[in-house]
Write a protein that holds these residues in place. Structure first.
Motif, PDB file in Angstrom:
ATOM      1  N   GLY A 135      36.733  48.222  44.270  1.00  0.00           N
ATOM      2  CA  GLY A 135      37.413  47.169  45.036  1.00  0.00           C
ATOM      3  C   GLY A 135      38.621  47.807  45.715  1.00  0.00           C
ATOM      4  O   GLY A 135      38.808  49.029  45.663  1.00  0.00           O
ATOM      5  N   ILE A 136      39.450  46.976  46.329  1.00  0.00           N
ATOM      6  CA  ILE A 136      40.553  47.544  47.105  1.00  0.00           C
ATOM      7  C   ILE A 136      41.534  48.303  46.206  1.00  0.00           C
ATOM      8  O   ILE A 136      42.117  49.307  46.629  1.00  0.00           O
ATOM      9  N   ALA A 137      41.668  47.886  44.934  1.00  0.00           N
ATOM     10  CA  ALA A 137      42.592  48.586  44.040  1.00  0.00           C
ATOM     11  C   ALA A 137      42.067  49.985  43.720  1.00  0.00           C
ATOM     12  O   ALA A 137      42.814  50.975  43.794  1.00  0.00           O
ATOM     13  N   ASP A 150      31.123  52.574  41.533  1.00  0.00           N
ATOM     14  CA  ASP A 150      31.053  51.113  41.614  1.00  0.00           C
ATOM     15  C   ASP A 150      29.628  50.693  41.307  1.00  0.00           C
ATOM     16  O   ASP A 150      28.669  51.325  41.751  1.00  0.00           O
ATOM     17  N   GLN A 151      29.528  49.592  40.574  1.00  0.00           N
ATOM     18  CA  GLN A 151      28.183  49.123  40.211  1.00  0.00           C
ATOM     19  C   GLN A 151      27.466  48.481  41.396  1.00  0.00           C
ATOM     20  O   GLN A 151      26.250  48.355  41.388  1.00  0.00           O
ATOM     21  N   GLY A 186      34.405  45.314  46.638  1.00  0.00           N
ATOM     22  CA  GLY A 186      34.617  44.190  45.714  1.00  0.00           C
ATOM     23  C   GLY A 186      34.734  42.883  46.490  1.00  0.00           C
ATOM     24  O   GLY A 186      33.807  42.495  47.219  1.00  0.00           O
ATOM     25  N   LYS A 187      35.892  42.231  46.376  1.00  0.00           N
ATOM     26  CA  LYS A 187      36.082  40.907  46.991  1.00  0.00           C
ATOM     27  C   LYS A 187      36.280  40.978  48.514  1.00  0.00           C
ATOM     28  O   LYS A 187      36.454  39.940  49.143  1.00  0.00           O
ATOM     29  N   ALA A 195      38.026  37.606  50.863  1.00  0.00           N
ATOM     30  CA  ALA A 195      39.372  37.592  51.443  1.00  0.00           C
ATOM     31  C   ALA A 195      39.306  37.707  52.960  1.00  0.00           C
ATOM     32  O   ALA A 195      38.477  38.433  53.505  1.00  0.00           O
ATOM     33  N   GLU A 196      40.192  36.970  53.643  1.00  0.00           N
ATOM     34  CA  GLU A 196      40.172  36.998  55.115  1.00  0.00           C
ATOM     35  C   GLU A 196      41.393  37.688  55.702  1.00  0.00           C
ATOM     36  O   GLU A 196      41.375  38.079  56.866  1.00  0.00           O
ATOM     37  N   SER A 197      42.479  37.796  54.933  1.00  0.00           N
ATOM     38  CA  SER A 197      43.704  38.375  55.504  1.00  0.00           C
ATOM     39  C   SER A 197      44.615  38.800  54.367  1.00  0.00           C
ATOM     40  O   SER A 197      44.309  38.570  53.193  1.00  0.00           O
ATOM     41  N   VAL A 199      29.625  51.736  35.127  1.00  0.00           N
ATOM     42  CA  VAL A 199      30.098  52.560  34.011  1.00  0.00           C
ATOM     43  C   VAL A 199      29.954  51.681  32.776  1.00  0.00           C
ATOM     44  O   VAL A 199      30.519  50.585  32.723  1.00  0.00           O
ATOM     45  N   TRP A 237      31.523  33.209  44.433  1.00  0.00           N
ATOM     46  CA  TRP A 237      32.318  34.181  43.682  1.00  0.00           C
ATOM     47  C   TRP A 237      32.479  33.647  42.268  1.00  0.00           C
ATOM     48  O   TRP A 237      33.447  32.962  41.949  1.00  0.00           O
ATOM     49  N   GLY A 256      44.576  46.717  39.512  1.00  0.00           N
ATOM     50  CA  GLY A 256      43.828  45.660  40.177  1.00  0.00           C
ATOM     51  C   GLY A 256      44.335  44.279  39.869  1.00  0.00           C
ATOM     52  O   GLY A 256      45.343  44.073  39.179  1.00  0.00           O
ATOM     53  N   ALA A 257      43.594  43.312  40.372  1.00  0.00           N
ATOM     54  CA  ALA A 257      44.011  41.905  40.305  1.00  0.00           C
ATOM     55  C   ALA A 257      44.107  41.400  38.868  1.00  0.00           C
ATOM     56  O   ALA A 257      44.807  40.428  38.605  1.00  0.00           O
ATOM     57  N   VAL A 309      47.100  38.831  42.521  1.00  0.00           N
ATOM     58  CA  VAL A 309      45.792  38.605  43.132  1.00  0.00           C
ATOM     59  C   VAL A 309      45.725  39.083  44.585  1.00  0.00           C
ATOM     60  O   VAL A 309      44.673  39.459  45.076  1.00  0.00           O
ATOM     61  N   ILE A 323      45.903  41.092  48.148  1.00  0.00           N
ATOM     62  CA  ILE A 323      45.450  42.443  48.477  1.00  0.00           C
ATOM     63  C   ILE A 323      46.609  43.454  48.433  1.00  0.00           C
ATOM     64  O   ILE A 323      46.453  44.530  47.855  1.00  0.00           O
TER      65      ILE A 323
END
Ligand SMILES: Cc1cc2nc3c(=O)[nH]c(=O)nc-3n(C[C@H](O)[C@H](O)[C@H](O)COP(=O)(O)OP(=O)(O)OC[C@H]3O[C@@H](n4cnc5c(N)ncnc54)[C@H](O)[C@@H]3O)c2cc1C
Length: 452
Positions: free
Chosen positions: A15-17, A38-39, A45-46, A61-63, A238, A392, A424-425, A430, A432
């Motif tokens: 994901g982004i993290a 990543d699986q 991710g999101k 996520a949009e922004s 993993v 989600w 991460g989140a 939460v 980005i």
């Protein structure tokens, strides 16, 4: 810079993290061999952009926030700049939003902190001592309800929080959801004083856009970061994590065909449940307990339809609708406009309302069409040209009071082990930018541990 050639860091979760962590490791410690697992079949991710009616729409996520609370650009903007997307950032064409109430749409009041008015309120009597003791945590509702009343919480604060967390004001941790207010509450004996101090502490550039997105969609950011990484392994969960000598051994891949990978350092950038499973084999370490809310987004591409001139609106739980927020996607984002179409994205699923999601996609789309029409005061929305439901399950962390302390305790126990960090989140917020910062901090900690 890390000198040890040949040392490997495994980043678990793309994901982004995890992406931000891996990117930072490559930038700051290029001699490290960084492998990201990543699986999923794609990273992000999101964050994922998909096609609807031949144009991009966000699945998640949009922004992201453009500014950092401490001043300057947010970590997400800086990451975008680092991967060459600085000129590709776009901002909402209109930020004007409303809240649905009693059959109409009411403009969201300006000058509030997450819907909490900064004006004085007779219920907010000075007590002569700070609202919170140092480090104390309460729910957002616990602080605000007695001092502003139920109407403010139910009509404004909860829907705004719900837009971010799908969560309930009476469950969410103040320290996680509104950290600046929690800090100010340690120094103020009224909520008015604390809200004003938190608003004043914001280092926002006047007139600067609050939100940014990436032209073409969030997947561009994901792909640009992933392209800087030499070893991204997809479709590979993993499954196990074990101490191995001075480092770690990972079991990777399907149960039928697992393989092992050794690493000197590990960054765990997965949600709380998989992180807890992986950490369960590490002596003396337990993951943080954390609940998640599920949401579904219904995207409707309608023939050109006249809508109120808003970016969208929020729907308080007290209004009795399953829909909790509606974005007028192409009104908000001019880069997503296409001739002859109007794209609306509605979200369903407040924490505790999971039964609303137990419908087929077709039923969910019908429900959303019906409710959005009623909320807009029309009989029916036109038949969509294209439509999709993005689910989600367990997508949004629900931080309860003292989450921050539980995360600090986890990090303290991890410090007794070879280089390992969580990001991460699940841990640090939460949004980005918070996830990017979390990934960067984990990368820096690992570099420090491996250099040590
Ligand atoms: C519908 C929705 C809308 C949102 N809108 C916004 C928004 O507009 N702005 C904003 O700032 N934030 C928004 N958020 C929040 C934000 O998108 C997330 O908090 C953030 O993207 C989480 O990033 P992450 O890297 O921590 O985790 P994730 O994105 O969850 O990534 C974790 C990754 O780990 C992988 N993984 C899990 N287990 C394993 C394993 N065992 N092995 C290998 N890989 C594994 C997963 O496949 C996933 O790719 C939204 C979230 C949702 C759900």
């Amino acid at each position: 810079m890390v000198g040890g050639v040949g040392r490997r860091v495994a980043v678990i979760g793309g994901g982004i993290a995890g992406l931000a962590a891996a990117h930072r490791l490559r930038e700051r410690a290029p001699h490290l061999d960084v492998v990201l697992f990543d699986q999923g079949e794609r990273p992000g991710g999101k964050l994922r952009t998909v096609a609807l009616a031949g144009g991009p729409v966000e699945r998640g996520a949009e922004s992201f926030l453009s500014g950092d609370p401490a001043g300057g650009p947010s970590a997400a903007v800086r990451l975008a700049e680092q991967v060459g997307l600085g000129d590709e950032l776009v901002h909402p064409a209109t930020a004007k939003a409303a809240v649905a109430t009693g059959g109409g749409l009411l403009d969201l009041p300006a000058g509030t902190l997450m819907g909490i008015p900064a004006g004085e309120d007779p219920a907010d009597r000075p007590s002569g001592r700070p609202l919170l003791a140092p480090g104390e945590d309460v729910t957002v509702g616990g602080l605000v309800r007695p001092r502003r009343g139920d109407l403010v919480v139910d009509r404004f604060v909860e829907p705004l929080l719900g837009g971010v967390y799908a969560g309930r004001a009476d469950r969410l941790s103040l320290r996680m959801a509104l950290p600046a207010l929690a800090d100010a509450a340690e120094r103020s004996d009224t909520l008015t004083g604390a809200v004003r101090a938190a608003l004043a502490a914001r280092r926002v550039t006047p007139g600067a856009p609050v939100f940014s997105a990436v032209r073409g969609g969030m997947s561009r950011l994901v792909d640009a970061v992933a392209a800087t990484l030499p070893d991204v392994r997809l479709g590979l969960p993993v499954r196990e994590l074990h101490r191995h000598g001075a480092g770690w051994r990972l079991t990777v891949g399907s149960t039928r065909d697992p393989s092992t990978v050794e690493a000197d350092g590990v960054i765990l950038a997965v949600p709380a449940a998989p992180a807890a499973r992986l950490l369960s084999t590490v002596d003396g370490v337990a993951g943080v307990p954390l609940g998640y809310a599920s949401v579904a987004l219904a995207a409707l591409a309608l023939p050109a339809t006249k809508l109120p001139e808003l970016s969208g609106f929020l729907v308080p739980a007290t209004e009795g609708f399953a829909v909790k927020a509606v974005t007028f996607f192409d009104q908000k984002w001019s880069h997503l406009r296409r001739p002859g179409l109007t794209v609306v994205r509605a979200s369903v699923g407040r924490a505790g309302e999971e039964q609303q999601l137990q419908r087929t996609d077709a039923d969910l789309l019908d429900l959303v069409r019906d409710e959005v029409a009623r909320l807009l005061g029309t009989d029916r929305l036109p038949d969509p040209v294209d439509a999709a439901v993005f689910r989600w399950g367990g997508g949004l962390p629900q931080y309860e009071p003292h989450h921050r302390d539980r995360v600090a305790a986890l990090r303290a126990t991890l410090a007794a082990h070879p280089a390992i960090a969580v990001a991460g989140a699940a841990y640090d917020g939460v949004g980005i930018p918070a996830c990017v910062t979390s990934g960067w901090t984990a990368a820096d900690a690992l570099i420090h541990a491996l250099e040590g």
